[in-house]
Scaffold this motif. Structure first.
Motif, PDB file in Angstrom:
ATOM      1  N   ALA A  23      43.126  45.480  61.314  1.00 30.89           N
ATOM      2  CA  ALA A  23      43.466  45.383  59.890  1.00 30.89           C
ATOM      3  C   ALA A  23      44.101  44.030  59.597  1.00 30.89           C
ATOM      4  N   GLY A  24      43.706  43.437  58.497  1.00 25.84           N
ATOM      5  CA  GLY A  24      44.261  42.132  58.154  1.00 25.84           C
ATOM      6  C   GLY A  24      43.816  41.726  56.770  1.00 25.84           C
ATOM      7  N   PHE A  25      43.972  40.450  56.459  1.00 29.23           N
ATOM      8  CA  PHE A  25      43.574  39.962  55.134  1.00 29.23           C
ATOM      9  C   PHE A  25      43.172  38.500  55.223  1.00 29.23           C
ATOM     10  N   THR A  26      42.476  38.054  54.187  1.00 27.82           N
ATOM     11  CA  THR A  26      42.033  36.663  54.144  1.00 27.82           C
ATOM     12  C   THR A  26      42.579  36.025  52.866  1.00 27.82           C
ATOM     13  N   VAL A  27      43.336  34.952  53.025  1.00 28.68           N
ATOM     14  CA  VAL A  27      43.845  34.220  51.859  1.00 28.68           C
ATOM     15  C   VAL A  27      43.481  32.753  52.042  1.00 28.68           C
ATOM     16  N   ILE A  48      45.877  41.065  36.301  1.00 29.93           N
ATOM     17  CA  ILE A  48      45.398  41.617  35.021  1.00 29.93           C
ATOM     18  C   ILE A  48      44.093  40.932  34.606  1.00 29.93           C
ATOM     19  N   GLY A  49      43.468  40.243  35.517  1.00 27.05           N
ATOM     20  CA  GLY A  49      42.194  39.570  35.213  1.00 27.05           C
ATOM     21  C   GLY A  49      41.877  38.553  36.297  1.00 27.05           C
ATOM     22  N   ASN A  50      42.715  37.537  36.385  1.00 25.31           N
ATOM     23  CA  ASN A  50      42.486  36.471  37.360  1.00 25.31           C
ATOM     24  C   ASN A  50      42.904  36.954  38.750  1.00 25.31           C
ATOM     25  N   LEU A  51      41.939  37.022  39.671  1.00 25.28           N
ATOM     26  CA  LEU A  51      42.214  37.584  40.999  1.00 25.28           C
ATOM     27  C   LEU A  51      43.253  36.791  41.793  1.00 25.28           C
ATOM     28  N   GLY A  52      43.524  35.564  41.346  1.00 26.24           N
ATOM     29  CA  GLY A  52      44.549  34.765  42.032  1.00 26.24           C
ATOM     30  C   GLY A  52      45.963  35.217  41.727  1.00 26.24           C
ATOM     31  N   ASP A  53      46.120  36.029  40.667  1.00 29.86           N
ATOM     32  CA  ASP A  53      47.473  36.434  40.267  1.00 29.86           C
ATOM     33  C   ASP A  53      47.958  37.640  41.059  1.00 29.86           C
ATOM     34  N   ILE A  54      48.154  37.443  42.353  1.00 30.18           N
ATOM     35  CA  ILE A  54      48.686  38.503  43.205  1.00 30.18           C
ATOM     36  C   ILE A  54      49.600  37.832  44.228  1.00 30.18           C
ATOM     37  N   SER A  55      50.710  38.475  44.551  1.00 30.13           N
ATOM     38  CA  SER A  55      51.653  37.803  45.455  1.00 30.13           C
ATOM     39  C   SER A  55      51.200  37.933  46.910  1.00 30.13           C
ATOM     40  N   PHE A  56      51.677  37.009  47.757  1.00 31.96           N
ATOM     41  CA  PHE A  56      51.364  37.096  49.191  1.00 31.96           C
ATOM     42  C   PHE A  56      51.869  38.420  49.746  1.00 31.96           C
ATOM     43  N   ARG A  57      53.043  38.831  49.229  1.00 35.86           N
ATOM     44  CA  ARG A  57      53.628  40.081  49.724  1.00 35.86           C
ATOM     45  C   ARG A  57      52.762  41.274  49.334  1.00 35.86           C
ATOM     46  N   ALA A  58      52.164  41.204  48.133  1.00 38.74           N
ATOM     47  CA  ALA A  58      51.297  42.308  47.700  1.00 38.74           C
ATOM     48  C   ALA A  58      50.074  42.397  48.617  1.00 38.74           C
ATOM     49  N   VAL A  59      49.483  41.251  48.929  1.00 39.03           N
ATOM     50  CA  VAL A  59      48.292  41.230  49.804  1.00 39.03           C
ATOM     51  C   VAL A  59      48.653  41.799  51.175  1.00 39.03           C
ATOM     52  N   ARG A  60      49.785  41.351  51.680  1.00 37.42           N
ATOM     53  CA  ARG A  60      50.254  41.825  52.991  1.00 37.42           C
ATOM     54  C   ARG A  60      50.482  43.329  52.971  1.00 37.42           C
ATOM     55  N   TYR A  83      40.068  39.996  49.174  1.00 34.40           N
ATOM     56  CA  TYR A  83      41.078  39.538  50.139  1.00 34.40           C
ATOM     57  C   TYR A  83      40.780  40.035  51.558  1.00 34.40           C
ATOM     58  N   GLY A  84      39.546  40.497  51.786  1.00 35.39           N
ATOM     59  CA  GLY A  84      39.133  40.912  53.135  1.00 35.39           C
ATOM     60  C   GLY A  84      39.969  42.057  53.687  1.00 35.39           C
ATOM     61  N   ILE A  85      40.375  42.962  52.824  1.00 38.74           N
ATOM     62  CA  ILE A  85      41.255  44.075  53.245  1.00 38.74           C
ATOM     63  C   ILE A  85      40.417  45.348  53.384  1.00 38.74           C
ATOM     64  N   LEU A 141      62.905  59.777  49.320  1.00 43.68           N
ATOM     65  CA  LEU A 141      61.930  58.967  50.063  1.00 43.68           C
ATOM     66  C   LEU A 141      62.026  57.513  49.607  1.00 43.68           C
ATOM     67  N   PRO A 142      61.796  56.564  50.512  1.00 44.35           N
ATOM     68  CA  PRO A 142      61.910  55.163  50.101  1.00 44.35           C
ATOM     69  C   PRO A 142      60.791  54.747  49.141  1.00 44.35           C
ATOM     70  N   VAL A 143      61.176  54.079  48.064  1.00 47.88           N
ATOM     71  CA  VAL A 143      60.201  53.543  47.091  1.00 47.88           C
ATOM     72  C   VAL A 143      60.526  52.064  46.908  1.00 47.88           C
ATOM     73  N   THR A 144      59.508  51.223  47.081  1.00 48.21           N
ATOM     74  CA  THR A 144      59.731  49.771  47.024  1.00 48.21           C
ATOM     75  C   THR A 144      58.831  49.151  45.970  1.00 48.21           C
ATOM     76  N   ALA A 145      59.378  48.216  45.192  1.00 49.54           N
ATOM     77  CA  ALA A 145      58.559  47.502  44.198  1.00 49.54           C
ATOM     78  C   ALA A 145      58.015  46.214  44.804  1.00 49.54           C
ATOM     79  N   VAL A 146      56.726  46.000  44.608  1.00 49.80           N
ATOM     80  CA  VAL A 146      56.125  44.701  44.940  1.00 49.80           C
ATOM     81  C   VAL A 146      55.627  44.147  43.605  1.00 49.80           C
TER      82      VAL A 146
END
Ligand code: SAM
Length: 318
Positions: A23-27, A48-60, A83-85, A141-146
């Protein structure tokens, strides 16, 4: 928020496919291996449209999660493929949420890391997820915002309207009478109003906003972050007339309305009566009172009492 007893049962067997090997990703053309993330529910904002608008942490997070809970798996599949996920997808939307929640909570209690996304932007913002988050937190339960993109914030960034205070309404009612009533209730909010709206209803809604709120500064933000992004600014009346002439715009829309003018002049009795009589020609007594109260800043109860008085006087004269 109450939780069903079954939510507290030991984890049930859950049909979760095993994470893909490697499992991994491509950036930016570079392949990285997914690292472990903490167990719990990870609420992940997507573009919300442009696929570049995502954080590195979100991809991870999407690459490392045991599964991604998606509103529409076809939409999220496109994002993951970009993102090759290869993380397995599970559909979680308003039609299956009640049935799925106990299983998902069971899985979280068993130590899984689940990522929750919506079709676009931030989950829970006019999108599913609230009950899952509420029940997960209620169970400790733990809930985390990205965090990341959301149309409400993107629209505020470009509208040119005050941002020190704003009120996010989401979608207004589809029927005009209910819509006008709600707009009237929002009329005295001392901040910029932000609405989501479908393209085919924009003209009607702008007309109702202009009728109820009068001549306020406004903006229509369309297709934010996408190829045909446009922001139109003007008074509500100008924008309503412009779109009426051009026809409904296409694409996704955020409507924004500036706050009422500070210290708007007090309304005299004659003025109040004139405004009420005008409003009662097209609206019920109750709606007319709400509209005029919003417009003038006078207490709704006071305006309603006067409206009833005028209505019964008119009846007597008629
Ligand atoms: N959760 C999303 C968010 O954080 O913005 C919003 C989901 S809501 C179901 C969809 C609405 O958001 C659309 O009807 C439109 O009003 C607004 N929206 C989403 N993407 C947009 C964009 N790129 N430009 C303008 N408005 C957008």
């Amino acid at each position: 928020m109450t939780t069903g007893d079954s939510d507290l049962d030991p984890p049930e067997p859950f049909p979760l496919p095993a994470a893909a090997p490697g499992a991994g990703f491509t950036v930016l053309g570079l392949r990285a291996e997914a690292q472990r993330i903490d167990p719990g529910l990870h609420v992940v904002a997507t573009p919300i449209g442009n696929l570049g608008d995502i954080s590195f942490r979100a991809v991870r997070t999407l690459a490392a999660a045991d599964a991604v809970l998606a509103e529409d798996t076809r939409v999220t599949k496109t994002l993951l493929a970009h993102y090759g996920i290869a993380t397995p997808l599970i559909a979680y939307h308003e039609h299956n949420a009640a049935a799925m929640r106990p299983q998902l909570l069971g899985r979280l209690r068993g130590g899984a890391a689940l990522a929750l996304v919506s079709d676009a932007g931030t989950p829970l913002i006019s999108d599913p997820g609230f009950k899952l988050v509420a029940e997960a937190t209620a169970q400790g339960l733990p809930v985390t915002a990205v965090p990341g993109a959301s149309a409400v914030l993107a629209a505020l960034m470009v509208a040119g309207l005050p941002t020190d205070r704003f009120f996010f309404e989401g979608f207004l009612p589809a029927r005009s009478a209910a819509r006008r009533q709600r707009i009237a209730e929002l009329g005295a909010v001392p901040g910029t109003l932000v609405f989501y709206e479908s393209a085919r209803r924009v003209i009607e809604t702008l007309g109702d906003l202009a009728a109820v709120l009068g001549s306020r500064d406004a903006a229509v933000a369309r297709e934010l972050t996408k190829k045909f992004e446009t922001v139109r600014r003007g008074t509500l009346g100008d924008l309503a007339a412009a779109f009426e002439a051009e026809g409904p715009p296409r694409g996704e829309i955020v409507l924004l309305v500036g706050p009422p003018e500070a210290g708007a002049p007090a309304v005299g009795e004659a003025d109040l009566d004139a405004k009420l009589r005008g409003a009662m020609e097209r609206l019920s007594v109750k709606d007319a009172a709400s509209v005029v109260s919003a417009e003038t800043g006078l207490a709704r109860r006071q305006v309603y009492a006067r409206a009833i008085e005028l209505a019964s006087r008119q009846k007597g004269e008629g």
